[in-house]
Design a protein around this motif. Structure first.
Motif, PDB file in Angstrom:
ATOM      1  N   ALA A   1     -30.238  27.848  36.443  1.00 48.87           N
ATOM      2  CA  ALA A   1     -31.447  27.396  36.055  1.00 48.87           C
ATOM      3  C   ALA A   1     -32.061  26.067  36.245  1.00 48.87           C
ATOM      4  N   ILE A   2     -32.730  26.462  37.032  1.00 48.63           N
ATOM      5  CA  ILE A   2     -33.444  25.036  37.956  1.00 48.63           C
ATOM      6  C   ILE A   2     -34.530  24.937  36.839  1.00 48.63           C
ATOM      7  N   HIS A   3     -34.402  23.113  36.788  1.00 50.68           N
ATOM      8  CA  HIS A   3     -35.431  23.005  36.109  1.00 50.68           C
ATOM      9  C   HIS A   3     -36.620  21.727  36.209  1.00 50.68           C
ATOM     10  N   ARG A   4     -37.951  22.367  36.809  1.00 48.41           N
ATOM     11  CA  ARG A   4     -38.757  21.469  37.532  1.00 48.41           C
ATOM     12  C   ARG A   4     -39.569  20.903  36.439  1.00 48.41           C
ATOM     13  N   ARG A   5     -40.391  20.313  36.747  1.00 45.73           N
ATOM     14  CA  ARG A   5     -41.639  19.251  36.243  1.00 45.73           C
ATOM     15  C   ARG A   5     -42.606  19.166  37.287  1.00 45.73           C
ATOM     16  N   ARG A   6     -43.638  20.037  36.883  1.00 48.74           N
ATOM     17  CA  ARG A   6     -45.171  19.898  37.978  1.00 48.74           C
ATOM     18  C   ARG A   6     -46.225  18.750  36.551  1.00 48.74           C
ATOM     19  N   GLU A   7     -46.651  18.241  37.035  1.00 43.68           N
ATOM     20  CA  GLU A   7     -47.888  16.713  36.785  1.00 43.68           C
ATOM     21  C   GLU A   7     -48.344  17.374  38.312  1.00 43.68           C
ATOM     22  N   ILE A   8     -49.940  16.707  37.331  1.00 42.22           N
ATOM     23  CA  ILE A   8     -50.902  16.834  38.266  1.00 42.22           C
ATOM     24  C   ILE A   8     -51.946  15.353  37.589  1.00 42.22           C
ATOM     25  N   LEU A   9     -52.199  14.449  38.500  1.00 39.79           N
ATOM     26  CA  LEU A   9     -52.647  12.950  38.121  1.00 39.79           C
ATOM     27  C   LEU A   9     -53.932  12.541  38.589  1.00 39.79           C
ATOM     28  N   GLY A  10     -54.692  12.562  37.610  1.00 35.31           N
ATOM     29  CA  GLY A  10     -55.874  12.252  38.322  1.00 35.31           C
ATOM     30  C   GLY A  10     -56.659  11.217  38.277  1.00 35.31           C
ATOM     31  N   PRO A  11     -57.678  10.026  38.014  1.00 37.64           N
ATOM     32  CA  PRO A  11     -57.738   9.134  38.018  1.00 37.64           C
ATOM     33  C   PRO A  11     -58.271   8.808  36.908  1.00 37.64           C
ATOM     34  N   HIS A  12     -58.724   7.639  36.321  1.00 35.27           N
ATOM     35  CA  HIS A  12     -58.940   7.220  34.837  1.00 35.27           C
ATOM     36  C   HIS A  12     -57.691   7.966  33.672  1.00 35.27           C
ATOM     37  N   GLU A  13     -56.475   8.212  34.069  1.00 40.18           N
ATOM     38  CA  GLU A  13     -55.627   8.242  33.413  1.00 40.18           C
ATOM     39  C   GLU A  13     -55.000   9.663  33.220  1.00 40.18           C
ATOM     40  N   ARG A  14     -56.026  10.743  33.280  1.00 38.82           N
ATOM     41  CA  ARG A  14     -55.404  12.363  33.339  1.00 38.82           C
ATOM     42  C   ARG A  14     -54.473  12.438  33.857  1.00 38.82           C
ATOM     43  N   ARG A  15     -54.194  13.441  33.253  1.00 38.66           N
ATOM     44  CA  ARG A  15     -52.950  14.639  33.596  1.00 38.66           C
ATOM     45  C   ARG A  15     -53.076  15.682  32.705  1.00 38.66           C
ATOM     46  N   HIS A  16     -52.268  15.901  33.575  1.00 41.51           N
ATOM     47  CA  HIS A  16     -51.544  17.862  33.072  1.00 41.51           C
ATOM     48  C   HIS A  16     -50.281  17.992  33.381  1.00 41.51           C
ATOM     49  N   SER A  17     -49.369  18.854  32.969  1.00 42.45           N
ATOM     50  CA  SER A  17     -47.936  18.280  32.847  1.00 42.45           C
ATOM     51  C   SER A  17     -47.376  19.918  32.291  1.00 42.45           C
ATOM     52  N   GLU A  18     -46.376  20.478  32.730  1.00 39.90           N
ATOM     53  CA  GLU A  18     -45.688  21.804  32.988  1.00 39.90           C
ATOM     54  C   GLU A  18     -44.739  22.503  33.685  1.00 39.90           C
ATOM     55  N   ASP A  19     -43.569  22.181  32.390  1.00 37.15           N
ATOM     56  CA  ASP A  19     -42.874  22.346  32.943  1.00 37.15           C
ATOM     57  C   ASP A  19     -42.226  23.862  33.579  1.00 37.15           C
ATOM     58  N   VAL A  20     -41.386  24.290  34.941  1.00 36.90           N
ATOM     59  CA  VAL A  20     -41.099  24.969  35.879  1.00 36.90           C
ATOM     60  C   VAL A  20     -39.702  25.646  34.909  1.00 36.90           C
TER      61      VAL A  20
END
Length: 263
Positions: free
Chosen positions: A174-193
């Motif tokens: 099992a390969i564990h990854r984390r995908r993150e989207i880092l926007g301005p003003h400290e906006r962040r979205h994170s998803e583990d795959v």
């Protein structure tokens, strides 16, 4: 934005260590090439740039859409389909299965289904080449920490993929990854795959292929580097004079590198 293609490029697109082998096979054998698990075209576009006629097969329409856009004017055809069930009205001199795609097919039954479809689509004496590796070899006494994350900036937004760990249980890795989207003003979205790969050796695959009628050829090696695992490329030839099996395949299931596993 084609986000699926962006993540695929970020996690797979920089891997180039196997390209000299695919180029050499295409030049040696000649004729049309089927790229199984083609994604956004890492291998297909490289072979087409060298003059090969390529059919790119993948289950993910979004990835093939990116490939088709990049391949404009090149001899590349895209086909959305499952590697275990595809049925094309043509034969190929060479079928390539890069980056452990064979290990995504759900165990022996999935591999057998694919091998049958590959055999049905190979020209007499045609070659099937499948890359196989053990993702658990990503860690050793020297490489004990995950690699740095891979980043892609689009405007003021950073897309980041981070390999967290590789674990194994029950004959699978099992390969564990984390995908993150880092926007301005400290906006962040994170998803583990989580991506599961079958743990299977080139020898195991050779035995499975031989049982289905392939002629086993000597394997080739893609050497490891500081960043990527190496792999063994299992090689099988279709018997000379085999009949072409037209029609649809049987119905069944669905699809189909720290040194990182290139997956």
């Amino acid at each position: 934005m084609n986000l699926d293609a962006l993540w695929h490029d970020l996690e797979c697109g920089d891997y180039r260590e196997d390209l000299p082998l695919w180029r050499a096979l295409a030049a040696e054998i000649g004729g049309p090439v089927l790229d199984v698990g083609a994604g956004t075209g890492r291998v297909s576009l490289d072979l087409a740039a060298g003059g090969a006629e390529v059919v790119a097969l993948d289950m993910e329409a979004a990835l093939l859409a990116a490939l088709a856009h990049r391949a404009r004017g090149m001899p590349v055809e895209t086909v959305v389909g499952d590697a275990r069930r595809f049925a094309l009205d043509r034969r190929f001199s060479l079928i390539v299965v890069p980056m452990q795609t064979l290990q995504l097919l759900g165990g022996p039954d999935g591999r057998a289904a694919f091998l049958r479809r590959a055999l049905a689509h190979l020209a007499p004496g045609g070659l099937l080449a499948c890359a196989v590796a053990d993702p658990l070899d990503s860690f050793d006494e020297v490489h004990v920490l995950p690699p740095p994350p891979a980043d892609r900036w689009v405007g003021d937004v950073c897309y980041r993929s981070r390999l967290l760990a590789v674990t194994g249980a029950g004959g699978r890795a099992a390969i564990h990854r984390r995908r993150e989207i880092l926007g301005p003003h400290e906006r962040r979205h994170s998803e583990d795959v989580l991506i599961h790969l079958d743990r299977v050796s080139a020898g195991d695959v050779a035995a499975e292929a031989a049982a289905l009628g392939f002629v086993v050829a000597p394997p080739r090696e893609v050497v490891e580097t500081e960043r990527y695992l190496g792999s063994t490329v299992a090689m099988f030839r279709a018997p000379a004079g085999q009949p072409y099996q037209r029609g649809r395949p049987p119905s069944g299931s669905s699809r189909t590198g720290w040194r990182s596993s290139p997956q």
